[in-house]
Scaffold this motif. Structure first.
Motif, PDB file in Angstrom:
ATOM      1  N   HIS A  49       0.853  -1.189   0.000  1.00  0.00           N
ATOM      2  CA  HIS A  49       0.000   0.000   0.000  1.00  0.00           C
ATOM      3  C   HIS A  49       0.887   1.237   0.000  1.00  0.00           C
ATOM      4  O   HIS A  49       1.707   1.404   0.902  1.00  0.00           O
ATOM      5  N   LEU A  78      -3.585   3.942  -3.300  1.00  0.00           N
ATOM      6  CA  LEU A  78      -4.372   3.150  -4.243  1.00  0.00           C
ATOM      7  C   LEU A  78      -5.742   3.824  -4.187  1.00  0.00           C
ATOM      8  O   LEU A  78      -6.413   3.797  -3.150  1.00  0.00           O
ATOM      9  N   HIS A 136      -8.655   2.153  -2.770  1.00  0.00           N
ATOM     10  CA  HIS A 136      -8.602   1.951  -1.315  1.00  0.00           C
ATOM     11  C   HIS A 136      -8.936   3.235  -0.572  1.00  0.00           C
ATOM     12  O   HIS A 136      -9.665   3.226   0.412  1.00  0.00           O
ATOM     13  N   MET A 143      -9.382   3.621   3.283  1.00  0.00           N
ATOM     14  CA  MET A 143      -8.023   3.764   3.822  1.00  0.00           C
ATOM     15  C   MET A 143      -7.614   5.224   3.799  1.00  0.00           C
ATOM     16  O   MET A 143      -6.646   5.615   3.140  1.00  0.00           O
TER      17      MET A 143
HETATM   18 CU   LIG Z   1      -4.229   0.424   0.201  1.00  0.00          CU
END
Ligand SMILES: [Cu+2]
Ligand SMILES: *[C@@H]1O[C@H](CO)[C@@H](O)[C@H](O)[C@H]1NC(C)=O
Ligand SMILES: *[C@@H]1O[C@H](CO)[C@@H](O)[C@H](O)[C@H]1NC(C)=O
Ligand SMILES: *[C@@H]1O[C@H](CO)[C@@H](O)[C@H](O)[C@H]1NC(C)=O
Ligand SMILES: *[C@@H]1O[C@H](CO)[C@@H](O)[C@H](O)[C@H]1NC(C)=O
Ligand SMILES: *[C@@H]1O[C@H](CO)[C@@H](O)[C@H](O)[C@H]1NC(C)=O
Ligand SMILES: *[C@@H]1O[C@H](CO)[C@@H](O)[C@H](O)[C@H]1NC(C)=O
Ligand SMILES: *[C@@H]1O[C@H](CO)[C@@H](O)[C@H](O)[C@H]1NC(C)=O
Ligand SMILES: *[C@@H]1O[C@H](CO)[C@@H](O)[C@H](O)[C@H]1NC(C)=O
Ligand SMILES: *[C@@H]1O[C@H](CO)[C@@H](O)[C@H](O)[C@H]1NC(C)=O
Ligand SMILES: *[C@@H]1O[C@H](CO)[C@@H](O)[C@H](O)[C@H]1NC(C)=O
Ligand SMILES: *[C@@H]1O[C@H](CO)[C@@H](O)[C@H](O)[C@H]1NC(C)=O
Ligand SMILES: *[C@@H]1O[C@H](CO)[C@@H](O)[C@H](O)[C@H]1NC(C)=O
Length: 598
Positions: A486, A582, A585, A590
């Motif tokens: 990530h 991302l 995400h 996130m």
């Molecule tokens: Cu992520």
């Protein structure tokens, strides 16, 4: 056009485009394998199931037939306010493809482009940019998932709010995700102004601006709302760097297209009972540079400086050059120049990563070509084959051509610097400095369906927990229990990576061992000693790859880069944030608020 198959050692006509529909076949085989669970563990296949099910294949597009567009620039250093609008446009992204509908930034509807114009600022000279919203669609043309925490403007429309990634300024110019606004005049709870003020007091570097609307960023950025921003600082520049036509910016992205040229975006969610449309990562099957699918660029046998952004939603790129005598000489990263050049045969860019590299074509024979290829798996670093058709291995072509005259040849006397800037130093003390750890997890419902990906088990809408005090040092340990990397982005500051260290996530999850917060970690889960940051983590960063089953330790000082006060009030306004870059995400979920205190 010559023999295309001969041009590239790693990509040939049947693997990229070509007439035998090699892509479609590869994808169908991959798709079948994914459905049957042949090539991926069932858990990860499920995670990306929506992408496999929604998979379409771009029409066959011949690579390297369109020239790389050189992005237009607008100087924003004379104290006047630049007004940039977001418009709905159409633009041809490959000459065999019908025009694509996009959202794009520009000074007018006629001049708006994808990517947007490159804004050029000067260090320590304040720039003023107003971002207007001229998008009158009643909703995004890619499917909005209304079950996410998203802007949800009461009168409909397409909300925007622009973040300058990597920039250091007061938070009311930061593009807070809840500060969105529509063309009709609705706005989100933290909206203060469309007028952004950028003091540009940070070192010379490549930044980029993009939409950051809550719950829609993956869609608005994929639709085209992104552009570059360069802070120049002549006194920091090593002498004789390639300049003028030998300094070229590259925005690398991926997209899949329908036959009619429009963007194909999966709209059946990974767990439709929770989120009807949200998928955990968008991976396209074509690679675009500066808005053209697989372009070519004519270069002289000389040194070139390329300033590269990975502008993709979720795809990492590991760039290589087809001629092994050539190297990427990396001179800069997110936060500007590195202390010393790195000589690299490959260079990995997570989404939002920037690199500043020199490639020396000086010994290349005119009439030959070099290919820039990609070998990064998607997701990163654990590939699912269906998301990696052979087409994504290819990025662009460099065609070596001769300069017209000897005089113009001798003017270009570029040199590779041996030293760019002072090496940063890190001191910290876990007893006296603030320590935080951040764990990444997936949240499942009672039936085991994916709901979202979280950091420290908290959502964007949960109360703020990161409230650093101005002037202090914090140590953040990013502890990644998930199988994928990530890229974590923190607004307002640049930070340094102290080290990364692998641990056994299986054993940790089974409570068989420990991770202890000491230096060096003494926890029995660790499988190696702490590792120095390697080339993907080195230098001043604003986005960092948190590798799976690793602790990535960050050193963060809540000051300007020199350790002094910010030239603005960082405690004022709606506050900042940190999040996974991302984009799929970040939209679910996130992303966390970050509020700086005096
Ligand atoms: Cu992520
Ligand atoms: C400032 O620069 C912009 C763009 O380069 C230009 O359009 C504008 O006229 C300039 N303003 C002044 C006051 O010089
Ligand atoms: C810009 O300002 C910073 C901090 O005030 C200072 O350290 C730096 O030398 C200045 N740089 C230039 C190029 O003016
Ligand atoms: C937007 O307009 C389209 C076409 O008229 C319609 O199908 C859709 O429901 C509208 N969406 C919203 C959010 O009003
Ligand atoms: C924003 O800039 C415009 C000029 O483009 C100006 O008219 C307006 O007053 C400014 N608004 C604020 C809140 O500063
Ligand atoms: C690779 O580059 C070198 C110069 O750096 C050149 O001599 C050689 O011919 C190139 N190889 C190919 C296959 O083009
Ligand atoms: C070009 O070739 C010469 C002679 O082989 C070699 O000394 C030099 O290092 C090469 N330069 C580059 C940039 O590859
Ligand atoms: C090219 O640069 C080198 C090293 O900086 C210098 O010694 C040389 O005089 C320069 N040549 C020209 C033609 O400018
Ligand atoms: C860290 O700070 C504590 C408290 O001031 C002190 O006792 C300790 O010696 C320091 N540790 C190091 C390594 O400097
Ligand atoms: C995170 O830090 C806290 C103390 O702040 C500690 O109790 C906890 O064990 C740490 N978690 C991990 C996974 O290291
Ligand atoms: C990780 O832990 C699991 C469970 O204890 C064990 O089976 C596996 O061998 C360990 N892996 C490594 C690389 O140590
Ligand atoms: C950097 O470290 C990561 C994680 O250990 C590794 O996967 C990658 O290959 C390394 N990159 C280089 C260039 O060494
Ligand atoms: C910064 O802004 C905060 C919040 O508006 C305010 O309380 C504080 O006094 C300001 N600090 C300075 C140094 O102006």
């Amino acid at each position: 056009m010559g023999n295309r198959a001969r041009r590239s050692p790693t990509v040939n006509a049947s693997r990229v485009g070509g007439s035998d529909h090699g892509i479609g076949l590869a994808l169908k085989i991959g798709f079948l394998a994914a459905v049957l669970g042949l090539q991926v563990s069932s858990g990860r296949a499920e995670h990306f199931q929506c992408l496999a099910e929604g998979l379409v294949y771009s029409p066959t597009l011949t690579p390297f037939i369109d020239a790389l567009p050189i992005l237009s620039t607008i100087e924003i250093m004379n104290g006047s306010q630049l007004v940039l609008g977001a418009y709905k446009i159409t633009q041809v992204l490959h000459s065999n493809l019908s025009a694509t509908t996009l959202y794009a930034y520009g000074t007018s509807e006629d001049t708006a482009t994808y990517p947007g114009p490159t804004l050029e600022a000067l260090r320590n000279t304040t720039s003023y940019v107003r971002f207007d919203n001229h998008i009158t669609d009643n909703e995004t043309f890619l499917t909005t998932d209304r079950s996410l925490a998203w802007a949800n403007p009461p009168s409909g429309g397409v909300p925007i709010v622009t973040h300058l990634h990597g920039g250091q300024f007061q938070s009311d110019s930061d593009g807070h995700p809840n500060g969105w606004y529509t063309a009709a005049g609705d706005h989100g709870s933290t909206f203060t102004t469309m007028n952004h003020t950028y003091p540009n007091t940070q070192p010379a570097s490549l930044l980029f601006y993009h939409d950051h609307t809550v719950g829609l960023t993956r869609i608005t950025v994929l639709s085209g709302l992104t552009g570059l921003y360069i802070i120049r600082s002549p006194t920091e520049e090593p002498s004789n760097l390639p300049t003028e036509n030998n300094e070229i910016s590259l925005v690398i992205q991926d997209k899949t297209f329908w036959e009619n040229g429009s963007i194909a975006f999966p709209d059946t969610g990974v767990s439709p009972e929770n989120h009807p449309n949200w998928c955990p990562g968008y991976f396209g099957d074509t690679i675009l540079v500066n808005g053209i699918v697989w372009p070519y660029l004519e270069v002289y046998p000389e040194k070139y400086r390329f300033r590269i952004l990975n502008g993709a939603n979720a795809r990492f790129f590991t760039l290589t050059l087809s001629n092994e005598t050539l190297q990427f000489i990396q001179i800069g990263t997110d936060g500007g120049f590195l202390p010393d050049p790195l000589y690299l045969t490959e260079i990995t860019l997570a989404p939002a990563y920037r690199v500043d590299v020199i490639i020396d074509f000086g010994n290349m024979t005119t009439g030959t070509s070099v290919y820039m290829n990609n070998s990064a798996p998607a997701p990163f670093p654990d590939s699912i084959s269906v998301l990696n058709p052979a087409t994504v291995n290819s990025v662009m072509e460099f065609r070596i051509i001769a300069r017209a005259s000897r005089r113009s040849r001798s003017r270009n006397n570029y040199t590779i610097p041996s030293k760019m800037t002072a090496a940063p130093s890190i001191t910290y003390n876990l007893t006296t400095d603030v320590y935080r750890n951040m764990t990444f997890e997936e949240k499942l419902d009672a039936d085991g369906n994916r709901i979202h990906v979280l950091m420290n088990n908290a959502r964007w809408t949960d109360p703020v927990t990161e409230t650093p005090t101005l002037g202090t040092v914090e140590i953040w340990d990013l502890i990644n229990f998930l199988p994928d990397a990530h890229p974590i982005h923190i607004h307002l500051i640049n930070f340094l990576v102290v080290y990364k260290q692998s641990f056994n996530a299986t054993a940790y999850t089974a409570n068989e061992c420990s991770i202890l917060v000491e230096y060096p970690y003494s926890g029995s889960c660790f499988t190696e000693a702490p590792q120095e940051p390697n080339s993907t983590l080195v230098g001043w960063k604003d986005t960092v790859i948190a590798y799976p089953s690793m602790v990535t330790r960050l050193w963060i000082r809540w000051t300007n880069r020199e350790g002094g006060p910010f030239p603005f009030n960082a405690t004022e306004g709606p506050g900042y944030l940190w999040h996974c870059h991302l984009l799929d995400h970040e939209d679910n979920d996130m992303m966390r608020p970050l509020v700086v205190r005096e």
